[in-house]
Design a protein around this motif. Structure first.
Motif, short mmCIF file in Angstrom:
data_model
loop_
_atom_site.label_atom_id
_atom_site.label_comp_id
_atom_site.label_asym_id
_atom_site.label_seq_id
_atom_site.Cartn_x
_atom_site.Cartn_y
_atom_site.Cartn_z
N ALA A 1 46.97 -31.81 0.19
CA ALA A 1 45.91 -32.77 0.49
C ALA A 1 46.49 -33.73 1.51
O ALA A 1 47.52 -34.36 1.28
N VAL A 2 45.83 -33.83 2.68
CA VAL A 2 46.33 -34.66 3.77
C VAL A 2 45.38 -35.84 3.94
O VAL A 2 44.16 -35.67 3.95
N SER A 3 45.95 -37.03 4.08
CA SER A 3 45.13 -38.22 4.22
C SER A 3 45.77 -39.19 5.21
O SER A 3 46.99 -39.24 5.34
N GLY A 4 44.90 -39.95 5.88
CA GLY A 4 45.36 -40.99 6.78
C GLY A 4 45.56 -42.32 6.07
O GLY A 4 45.98 -43.30 6.67
N GLY B 1 49.51 -40.53 9.75
CA GLY B 1 48.76 -41.51 10.52
C GLY B 1 47.42 -40.94 10.96
O GLY B 1 47.23 -39.73 11.06
N CYS B 2 46.48 -41.84 11.22
CA CYS B 2 45.14 -41.42 11.65
C CYS B 2 45.17 -40.65 12.96
O CYS B 2 44.32 -39.78 13.19
N ALA B 3 46.13 -40.92 13.83
CA ALA B 3 46.22 -40.18 15.10
C ALA B 3 46.45 -38.69 14.84
O ALA B 3 46.02 -37.84 15.62
N GLY C 1 32.06 -48.92 11.00
CA GLY C 1 32.74 -48.46 12.20
C GLY C 1 32.65 -46.95 12.30
O GLY C 1 31.99 -46.29 11.50
N THR C 2 33.36 -46.40 13.27
CA THR C 2 33.28 -44.96 13.49
C THR C 2 33.95 -44.15 12.40
O THR C 2 33.51 -43.07 12.07
N GLY C 3 35.05 -44.65 11.88
CA GLY C 3 35.77 -43.93 10.84
C GLY C 3 36.28 -42.57 11.30
O GLY C 3 36.59 -41.72 10.49
N GLY C 4 36.34 -42.35 12.59
CA GLY C 4 36.80 -41.06 13.11
C GLY C 4 35.72 -39.99 13.04
O GLY C 4 36.03 -38.80 13.16
#
Length: 170
Positions: free
Chosen positions: A4-7, A29-31, A72-75
């Motif tokens: 499970a991968v999370s930012g 990281g989110c990037a 916001g955009t939230g990606g």
């Protein structure tokens, strides 16, 4: 793969203790997490996101109603692109057909002035309301309007059809 991968996470000390050094989780990281290429590397990536409103052309607004910002955009755009690039991937947008009181449609002829387009119509894949599923990807604007009207609130369909006729059939 297999994690499970999370930012980021929100939780208490017990949650953090559970995650620390747990091989089933990978905090990045989110990037990295929101990179469309990272997401597209996963076959059959399906993303499900909520929206505030969708217009008859398929433009999706998830951040504002008119000029009033609610989030916001939230990606969102990045993960939609990543899912669509993924082999077998899908992007699903969910919203109730009407507002909480049922007095106005969340599927609208045109987004209100000042609304932020979170997902442009050419990237809108599938939209779901309690009245059904609209498959938009690769369809003409008129076909999109028909699909969206079919899943709108029944009390608003006649007005949406009239608006589509006026706007999309000059």
């Amino acid at each position: 793969r297999g994690k499970a991968v999370s930012g980021g996470i929100v939780g208490d000390e017990e949650d953090w203790a559970f995650l620390q050094d747990n091989p089933a989780f990978d905090l990045r990281g989110c990037a990295y997490v929101l990179n469309p290429q990272t997401l597209a590397a996963n076959d059959n990536m399906v993303v499900i996101n909520a929206a505030l409103m969708v217009d008859l052309t398929g433009q999706i607004a998830s951040e504002s109603i008119g000029a009033t910002m609610l989030s916001g955009t939230g990606g969102l755009l990045e993960i939609v692109i990543g899912a669509l690039w993924s082999k077998g991937g899908r992007s699903i947008t969910v919203l109730p057909a009407t507002n909480d009181e049922g007095r106005s449609s969340r599927i609208v002829p045109l987004l209100p002035e000042g609304a932020v387009v979170s997902v442009p119509r050419l990237l809108a894949d599938t939209v779901v309301t309690e009245h059904g599923v609209a498959r938009l990807l690769g369809k003409t604007i008129r076909e999109r309007a028909e699909e969206l009207i079919a899943i709108s609130g029944p009390d608003f369909r006649a007005d949406l059809r009239a608006a589509a006729q006026r706007l999309l059939y000059p």
